[in-house]
Design an enzyme around this catalytic site. Structure first.
Site, PDB file in Angstrom:
ATOM      1  N   GLN A  82       0.872  -1.033   0.001  1.00 34.50           N
ATOM      2  CA  GLN A  82      -0.140   0.017   0.160  1.00 34.50           C
ATOM      3  C   GLN A  82       0.815   1.291   0.042  1.00 34.50           C
ATOM      4  O   GLN A  82       2.246   1.303   0.467  1.00 34.50           O
ATOM      5  CB  GLN A  82      -0.956   0.013   1.212  1.00 34.50           C
ATOM      6  CG  GLN A  82      -1.953  -1.093   1.301  1.00 34.50           C
ATOM      7  CD  GLN A  82      -2.910  -0.802   2.438  1.00 34.50           C
ATOM      8  OE1 GLN A  82      -3.053  -1.813   2.980  1.00 34.50           O
ATOM      9  NE2 GLN A  82      -3.668   0.447   2.516  1.00 34.50           N
ATOM     10  N   HIS A  83       0.357   2.346  -0.417  1.00 38.10           N
ATOM     11  CA  HIS A  83       0.715   3.748  -0.178  1.00 38.10           C
ATOM     12  C   HIS A  83       1.859   4.148  -1.001  1.00 38.10           C
ATOM     13  O   HIS A  83       1.917   5.522  -1.087  1.00 38.10           O
ATOM     14  CB  HIS A  83       1.363   3.750   1.147  1.00 38.10           C
ATOM     15  CG  HIS A  83       0.191   3.495   2.500  1.00 38.10           C
ATOM     16  ND1 HIS A  83      -1.047   4.088   2.576  1.00 38.10           N
ATOM     17  CD2 HIS A  83       0.651   2.926   3.717  1.00 38.10           C
ATOM     18  CE1 HIS A  83      -1.485   3.659   3.665  1.00 38.10           C
ATOM     19  NE2 HIS A  83      -0.669   2.779   4.244  1.00 38.10           N
ATOM     20  N   ASP A 239      -2.268  -4.820  -0.112  1.00 40.99           N
ATOM     21  CA  ASP A 239      -1.889  -6.118   0.648  1.00 40.99           C
ATOM     22  C   ASP A 239      -2.576  -6.561   1.661  1.00 40.99           C
ATOM     23  O   ASP A 239      -2.998  -7.749   1.848  1.00 40.99           O
ATOM     24  CB  ASP A 239      -0.409  -6.179   0.778  1.00 40.99           C
ATOM     25  CG  ASP A 239      -0.014  -5.251   1.596  1.00 40.99           C
ATOM     26  OD1 ASP A 239      -0.616  -4.124   2.244  1.00 40.99           O
ATOM     27  OD2 ASP A 239       1.484  -4.990   1.784  1.00 40.99           O
TER      28      ASP A 239
END
Length: 475
Positions: A82-83, A239
């Protein structure tokens, strides 16, 4: 292979910080028929960066290792870290390496964004989360400030899983789960927030469309991978959302994941909004919510302590009064990006094994403290904890979780849950079923069960006091 396969085949991908894994799974039975894995590198130093082209290359290598099975797949889905901020030029090439989730350089930008847009409560109410340094919005703000030419040359902004989905399909698509970790997708409206995008100078035209749960991103159009052209491609997800799918989670079932980072989460039917910022109010990949708290310092930090002590990671000893807060890389839960590790209560008779146990206690304590905020009021206080991630295989991790949680613990036999969750999403798309129900049919959450034991309140109290009293040192 045909004899083993009861149904069509699907591919689930886990593109994580360190590597890409691919599983070829029977969509009906959940049997894993082939697997592959290839590494990527992450830069050292203050920044944590990777060239996204490595992820694509690793995906190709992982699929190659799967052999003929991958070439017979009817659907594929990508779960990704992520991110991360992926910036692409007009030709689709990276403008610069991707800034990853664990890059804490944007801490000042994150604090400024919170202050400039009404404070933590306003963020939680509108976006579901208070944007820590990991959030993509803070990374974009950092990029505009520190590398304005790179920001100006950016024609498309993607998350890691979006980048791979787009290279598979040619379509710019994300999903609500991963989008909810950007800081520019508002959970209250389930859409990109135009005001916030204007505030950080990001043209909404640079962003992918957000697919609805159960909607396809497109079909495989790239001929360079060993996948059938025309195979369905699901929207993919982050994820953590993929792992929740992989476990077939029902609301209120707590998960504690022990990996490079530690996470605690549970599916909820209620939209989360924690003004303290401890809990990220993520969306899940199905239409519900995934309140989640993440710690930066988990298995890597404890392994580092074991290495410094010259001990095997399982060589822990009971007793003593040592307290360790192993915040070796700063920390985000609690939000202490400048912190370093803190040891308190060391005595002449303290042993190396007790010191190592204290590192485990500190890591697990921060996760369990966050779990109290993650769970809804109606979640059962004695619901078994699902323990997943690399650390779940370690006896010292498992016993520390049991001792400090007071809950029963289940360690699912299924590993590679992110890739399995992506496979369940692909199977759900193909079979027109709920992907979590698919995973439950596969029995992915079954595993060894360990009964509850009384919580170690003395250790809990020592940790609570040290965290409070050590606050000036940790800041």
């Amino acid at each position: 292979m045909g004899a083993q396969s009861a149904g069509p085949l699907v591919v689930g991908v886990d593109s994580s910080t360190q590597s890409t894994k691919a599983l070829v799974v029977d969509a009906v039975t959940g049997a894993v028929l082939a697997r592959g894995q290839a590494p990527h590198s992450v830069s050292g130093g203050a920044g944590k960066e990777s060239d996204p082209r490595q992820w694509w290359q690793a995906l190709g290598e992982a699929l190659d290792q799967c052999g003929d099975a991958a070439r017979q797949a009817s659907a594929v889905s990508v779960g990704g870290q992520q991110h991360g901020l992926v910036t692409l030029d007009a030709a689709g090439a990276p403008v610069r390496p991707a800034m990853l989730w664990n890059d804490v350089r944007p801490a000042p930008q994150s604090e400024r964004l919170i202050a400039e847009r009404g404070g933590a409560k306003a963020w939680a109410d509108l976006f579901g989360s208070v944007p820590g340094p990991a959030f993509t919005a803070a990374k974009w703000a950092w990029l505009r400030e520190h590398e304005p030419a790179a920001a100006a040359g950016t024609a498309a902004v993607r998350l890691p899983h979006d980048y791979l989905t787009e290279r598979l399909t040619g379509e710019a698509v994300t999903d609500r789960g991963d989008a909810s970790g950007t800081g520019w997708w508002a959970s209250s409206t389930e859409s990109y927030d135009a005001d916030l995008l204007a505030h950080i100078g990001l043209d909404p035209g640079l962003l992918p469309r957000v697919a609805r749960p159960g909607e396809a991103a497109g079909t495989v159009h790239a001929g360079e991978l060993p996948l059938p052209k025309g195979a369905l491609v699901a929207a993919g997800t982050g994820d953590n959302m993929a792992a929740a799918l992989g476990l077939g989670l029902r609301p209120g079932r707590p998960v504690l994941s022990l990996g490079t980072s530690g996470t605690v989460y549970a599916v909820s039917t209620r939209r989360p909004a924690d003004p303290t910022g401890t809990v990220a109010g993520f969306a899940d990949a199905r239409g519900d919510w995934l309140p989640l708290a993440c710690t930066l310092n988990c298995t890597l930090a404890v392994d580092r302590v074991a290495a410094l002590l010259g001990r095997d990671r399982e060589a822990v000893e009971e007793g003593g009064s040592v307290v360790m807060l192993p915040f070796l890389d700063g920390e985000r839960t609690p939000n202490l990006p400048g912190a370093s590790g803190l040891v308190h209560g060391l005595r002449h008779d303290s042993t190396a094994g007790q010191l190592l146990q204290a590192a485990y206690d500190g890591a697990v304590f921060t996760l369990l403290q966050a779990l109290d905020r993650v769970l809804d009021a109606e979640a059962a206080p004695d619901a078994p904890l699902l323990l997943i991630g690399g650390g779940a295989r370690g006896r010292a991790w498992r016993e520390t979780v049991r001792r400090l949680s007071g809950r029963p613990v289940v360690v699912p036999e299924a590993q590679e849950l992110v890739a399995l969750g992506a496979a369940a999403q692909a199977a759900g798309l193909l079979l027109e079923e709920d992907p979590a129900a698919v995973a439950r049919r596969w029995g992915t959450a079954h595993g060894a069960e360990y009964e509850a034991q009384p919580r170690d309140d003395a250790a809990w109290e020592r940790l609570t006091d040290t965290l409070a009293d050590g606050a000036p040192l940790l800041r």
